[in-house]
Design a protein around this motif. Structure first.
Motif, PDB file in Angstrom:
ATOM      1  N   VAL A 200       0.817  -1.200   0.000  1.00 57.44           N
ATOM      2  CA  VAL A 200       0.000   0.000   0.000  1.00 57.44           C
ATOM      3  C   VAL A 200       0.858   1.259   0.000  1.00 57.44           C
ATOM      4  O   VAL A 200       0.563   2.240  -0.672  1.00 57.44           O
ATOM      5  CB  VAL A 200      -0.930  -0.032   1.234  1.00 57.44           C
ATOM      6  CG1 VAL A 200      -1.482   1.327   1.526  1.00 57.44           C
ATOM      7  CG2 VAL A 200      -2.060  -1.011   0.991  1.00 57.44           C
ATOM      8  N   ARG A 201       1.969   1.207   0.745  1.00 54.40           N
ATOM      9  CA  ARG A 201       2.864   2.353   0.802  1.00 54.40           C
ATOM     10  C   ARG A 201       3.421   2.667  -0.594  1.00 54.40           C
ATOM     11  O   ARG A 201       3.541   3.806  -0.991  1.00 54.40           O
ATOM     12  CB  ARG A 201       4.006   2.044   1.769  1.00 54.40           C
ATOM     13  CG  ARG A 201       4.226   3.177   2.763  1.00 54.40           C
ATOM     14  CD  ARG A 201       5.500   2.940   3.504  1.00 54.40           C
ATOM     15  NE  ARG A 201       5.275   2.395   4.833  1.00 54.40           N
ATOM     16  CZ  ARG A 201       6.119   1.553   5.437  1.00 54.40           C
ATOM     17  NH1 ARG A 201       7.200   1.131   4.831  1.00 54.40           N
ATOM     18  NH2 ARG A 201       5.870   1.144   6.646  1.00 54.40           N
ATOM     19  N   ASP A 202       3.732   1.600  -1.342  1.00 57.22           N
ATOM     20  CA  ASP A 202       4.282   1.787  -2.681  1.00 57.22           C
ATOM     21  C   ASP A 202       3.245   2.276  -3.681  1.00 57.22           C
ATOM     22  O   ASP A 202       3.543   3.059  -4.568  1.00 57.22           O
ATOM     23  CB  ASP A 202       4.889   0.475  -3.200  1.00 57.22           C
ATOM     24  CG  ASP A 202       6.270   0.252  -2.609  1.00 57.22           C
ATOM     25  OD1 ASP A 202       6.781   1.189  -1.966  1.00 57.22           O
ATOM     26  OD2 ASP A 202       6.820  -0.843  -2.788  1.00 57.22           O
ATOM     27  N   LEU A 203       1.999   1.800  -3.532  1.00 60.98           N
ATOM     28  CA  LEU A 203       0.974   2.108  -4.525  1.00 60.98           C
ATOM     29  C   LEU A 203       0.332   3.473  -4.325  1.00 60.98           C
ATOM     30  O   LEU A 203      -0.257   4.025  -5.240  1.00 60.98           O
ATOM     31  CB  LEU A 203      -0.145   1.067  -4.464  1.00 60.98           C
ATOM     32  CG  LEU A 203       0.142  -0.311  -5.038  1.00 60.98           C
ATOM     33  CD1 LEU A 203      -1.090  -1.174  -4.865  1.00 60.98           C
ATOM     34  CD2 LEU A 203       0.496  -0.204  -6.508  1.00 60.98           C
ATOM     35  N   ASN A 204       0.395   3.999  -3.108  1.00 64.86           N
ATOM     36  CA  ASN A 204      -0.249   5.263  -2.790  1.00 64.86           C
ATOM     37  C   ASN A 204      -1.755   5.221  -3.030  1.00 64.86           C
ATOM     38  O   ASN A 204      -2.374   6.183  -3.468  1.00 64.86           O
ATOM     39  CB  ASN A 204       0.395   6.400  -3.598  1.00 64.86           C
ATOM     40  CG  ASN A 204       0.073   7.755  -3.009  1.00 64.86           C
ATOM     41  OD1 ASN A 204      -0.176   7.861  -1.812  1.00 64.86           O
ATOM     42  ND2 ASN A 204       0.043   8.780  -3.841  1.00 64.86           N
ATOM     43  N   VAL A 205      -2.356   4.063  -2.754  1.00 65.78           N
ATOM     44  CA  VAL A 205      -3.795   3.888  -2.926  1.00 65.78           C
ATOM     45  C   VAL A 205      -4.508   4.349  -1.653  1.00 65.78           C
ATOM     46  O   VAL A 205      -3.928   4.320  -0.578  1.00 65.78           O
ATOM     47  CB  VAL A 205      -4.094   2.399  -3.246  1.00 65.78           C
ATOM     48  CG1 VAL A 205      -3.645   1.495  -2.120  1.00 65.78           C
ATOM     49  CG2 VAL A 205      -5.554   2.170  -3.523  1.00 65.78           C
ATOM     50  N   SER A 206      -5.737   4.822  -1.773  1.00 67.38           N
ATOM     51  CA  SER A 206      -6.516   5.185  -0.583  1.00 67.38           C
ATOM     52  C   SER A 206      -7.273   3.957  -0.105  1.00 67.38           C
ATOM     53  O   SER A 206      -7.718   3.158  -0.924  1.00 67.38           O
ATOM     54  CB  SER A 206      -7.514   6.286  -0.907  1.00 67.38           C
ATOM     55  OG  SER A 206      -6.859   7.347  -1.531  1.00 67.38           O
ATOM     56  N   MET A 207      -7.414   3.820   1.217  1.00 69.09           N
ATOM     57  CA  MET A 207      -8.101   2.636   1.721  1.00 69.09           C
ATOM     58  C   MET A 207      -9.003   2.981   2.891  1.00 69.09           C
ATOM     59  O   MET A 207      -8.718   3.908   3.649  1.00 69.09           O
ATOM     60  CB  MET A 207      -7.090   1.600   2.236  1.00 69.09           C
ATOM     61  CG  MET A 207      -6.374   0.842   1.163  1.00 69.09           C
ATOM     62  SD  MET A 207      -5.997  -0.837   1.707  1.00 69.09           S
ATOM     63  CE  MET A 207      -4.861  -0.533   3.000  1.00 69.09           C
TER      64      MET A 207
END
Lengths: 260, 231
Positions: A200-207
Motif C-alpha cells: 500500500v505504501r508503494d501504490l499510494n492507494v486510498s483505503m
C-alpha cells in the motif's frame, strides 16, 4: 504546499433497517493515499457504513461524493446510473471481503481470479495477463507455482492473499477492506499485515479498513473513526485517537487492550 | 529570525471519563517559542508534563486549549486545526521525532528503515546508500547487522538505529526524547556530536535529557515546565 486531492466526501450519511438505525449522520473526507480505519464493537454500524460507501446498499439519507475523474468535480454516487456504478466497482474500487471465499471464484484457477479483474483493461493479450497475475502473486508473497491451482484448496491466509492480489491488480483508486485479517491465526495475520503495509505504501492507494482490532488499525491506518451505536463518537489521527482518546467509549476501548 | 515553533496559552487537561470523570490538569498557559539553531531542554520533576508537552507539539496529544504554530518553508501551520494528512506531511518533512524506543516493523531491515526516511522526503538518490552507510558507521552499527531487522538488537543498538532513522533526514525541527539513555560514554559523545552538527545547520531542537552534564553540553536554554503546572 500541503494540498492533496479529495477522493471521497461523505456528508450526513444515514441508513436505517426499517426502524432500526444502521448508521447515523456520518461525515468525513478522504484524501488521495490516505488510509482510514473504522473501529467499534460488533453492531456499531461499521459494516453498514462500509456497505453504503462501496455501493452495496443505498443509504436512506446523505451524500457520498466520489472523485471519478481528477479534472472534474466529485460526483454523488447515489445519483449515477447502476451501469456506471458497476463499472466503478470493477476497476476504481476494490472490496476485500472479510471471508475471502466471498470475493473469489473457488473453482477458477488463482491466475484466472486475478485475470478476471484486469481483462477489461488495456491488457488483452493472454501471456501479458498471466505475467501480471504472476507479478501480483509475487508481491503478495504467494508461491507462483500455485497459479493454476483452484483457491478452493488454499489455506485461509493464502485465499486472503489471492483476494488482495486480485483487487489491487486493477490499480484501484479506493480499496475497502472488511476485517482483512479476521479469522486468521496470529502469525499469519502479522505476515499479511506486513505485506499489505509494504504494498500500500508503494501504490499510494486510498483505503478504508473496518476492524475491531486496534493493533491492526494502529499498524495500517493514518486516521480513525470510532463508532458506537451507529454514530461516530471520535475521529482524528490514528496515533492521537489511540494515545489520547477524548470520548469515554474510546477511552474504554483503548484501556481494554491487554499488554503482552 | 522567525521562531520554528510557537505556542500560545497552550493547556492540557486529561479527563478520565471512566474514572468518575477525574480531571488531571497537567499544563496551562504555555507561551513557548524556539528559534532555528536553538537547543531547548525541557526540565522539571518526573510527572511535570515534559513528555505531554512534546507529544502535543507533535500532534500526538490534543491540547485542551491554545495554539501551536509550526514553521515550514516560510509558512506557519496551526497544528491543532490541521487536517490529518497535513499533520502527517509535517511529520514527514518538518518535524523529526526520536522517541525513547524504536518502533520496528517486522522484516524491514535496518538499512531500509533508514532509507525509508529519504524515500518519504523524496530525497532518495544514487548517492544515498553511501550517505546511509557513512551514518551507520559513524554510529558504530556493525556492517553485518545492516541487512537485519533491528528487533533482536540490544537497547543501545536500537537507540542508535532510531537516531540514524531520523538524523539521515533533512528536518528543520527535531524532538529528541532521552536520545542517549541507553548509550555508553563513547556512543553518547558520538550522538552529541551529531546533535551539534544539526545545530550548526540551524535545526531547532527540543529535547528531554535527565542527565544534567549531558544536557549542558548541547542545550542553549532550559525550559522548566514546573512553572506551568496547576496547583
Amino acid at each position: 504546499m500541503i494540498i492533496k486531492d479529495k477522493i471521497l466526501e461523505v456528508k450526513n450519511l444515514t441508513h436505517y433497517y426499517g426502524e432500526q438505525v444502521g448508521c447515523e449522520d456520518i461525515s468525513f473526507d478522504l484524501y488521495q493515499g490516505e488510509i482510514l480505519g473504522i473501529v467499534g464493537e460488533s453492531g456499531s454500524g461499521k459494516s453498514t457504513l462500509l456497505k453504503c460507501l462501496s455501493g452495496q446498499i443505498s443509504p436512506s439519507q446523505g451524500i457520498i461524493n466520489f472523485c471519478i475523474d481528477q479534472n472534474q468535480p466529485l460526483q454523488d454516487l447515489c445519483k449515477i446510473s447502476e451501469q456506471k456504478k458497476r463499472a466503478l466497482m470493477r476497476k476504481e474500487w476494490g472490496i476485500v471481503q472479510q471471508n475471502p471465499r466471498d470475493g473469489l471464484r473457488l473453482r477458477v484457477s488463482a491466475g484466472g481470479n486475478i485475470a478476471e479483474r484486469i481483462i477489461n483493461e488495456e491488457i488483452k493479450n493472454y501471456s501479458n495477463i498471466r505475467h501480471k497475475a504472476l507479478e501480483w502473486m509475487d508481491k503478495t508473497e504467494m508461491e507462483k507455482s500455485r497459479i493454476d491451482d483452484f483457491p478452493l484448496n488454499f489455506s485461509g491466509g493464502m485465499q486472503q492473499r489471492l483476494q488482495i492480489s486480485k483487487i489491487l491488480s486493477s490499480n484501484p483508486k479506493l480499496v475497502y477492506m472488511d476485517e482483512p485479517t479476521g479469522g486468521l491465526d496470529v502469525s499469519v495475520q502479522a505476515k499479511l499485515l506486513d505485506t499489505i503495509t509494504i504494498i500500500v505504501r508503494d501504490l499510494n492507494v486510498s483505503m478504508i479498513i473496518v476492524s475491531h482490532d486496534l493493533a491492526v488499525v494502529k499498524f495500517l491506518t493514518d486516521k480513525l473513526l470510532v463508532m458506537k451505536s451507529g454514530m461516530v463518537v471520535e475521529s482524528g489521527l490514528t496515533d492521537r485517537v489511540l494515545d489520547d482518546p477524548q470520548h469515554s467509549y474510546t477511552q474504554l476501548l483503548t484501556s481494554s487492550i491487554l499488554q503482552v | 529570525m522567525n521562531p520554528s515553533i510557537k505556542t500560545t496559552n497552550l493547556q492540557k487537561t486529561f479527563t478520565l471519563h471512566n474514572q468518575n470523570s477525574t480531571e488531571l490538569k497537567v499544563l496551562k498557559n504555555i507561551n513557548f517559542s524556539i528559534s532555528p539553531g536553538e537547543c531547548v531542554a525541557l526540565t522539571g520533576k518526573s510527572g511535570t508534563g515534559k513528555s505531554t508537552f512534546l507529544r502535543m507539539l507533535y500532534g500526538n496529544y490534543l491540547p485542551t486549549a491554545g495554539t501551536i504554530e509550526v514553521l515550514y518553508q516560510d509558512t506557519y501551520y496551526d497544528l491543532v486545526h490541521s487536517l490529518e494528512h497535513q499533520i502527517i506531511y509535517l511529520r514527514k518533512h518538518a518535524i523529526g521525532y526520536v522517541s525513547q524506543f524504536l518502533v520496528v516493523i517486522p522484516r524491514v531491515s535496518t538499512f531500509d528503515i533508514i532509507s525509508n526516511t529519504l524515500k518519504q522526503q523524496g530525497t532518495l538518490e544514487d548517492g544515498s546508500n553511501e550517505k546511509i552507510s557513512h551514518l551507520l558507521e559513524t554510529l558504530n552499527i556493525k556492517k553485518n547487522m545492516w541487512h537485519l531487522p533491528p528487533m533482536t538488537f540490544s537497547g543501545g543498538e536500537q537507540q542508535r538505529v532510531n537516531i540514524a532513522k531520523t538524523f539521515i533526514g533533512d528536518y528543520p525541527i527535531l524532538f529528541l526524547d532521552e536520545p542517549t539513555s541507553a548509550l555508553d560514554k563513547e556512543n553518547t559523545k558520538i550522538v552529541l556530536d551529531l546533535i551539534k552538527s544539526k545545530l550548526n545547520k540551524n535545526v531547532a531542537i527540543i529535547t528531554i535529557i535527565h542527565d544534567a552534564t549531558i544536557r549542558n553540553q548541547i542545550c542553549t536554554r532550559e525550559f522548566n515546565l514546573e512553572n506551568f503546572t496547576e496547583g
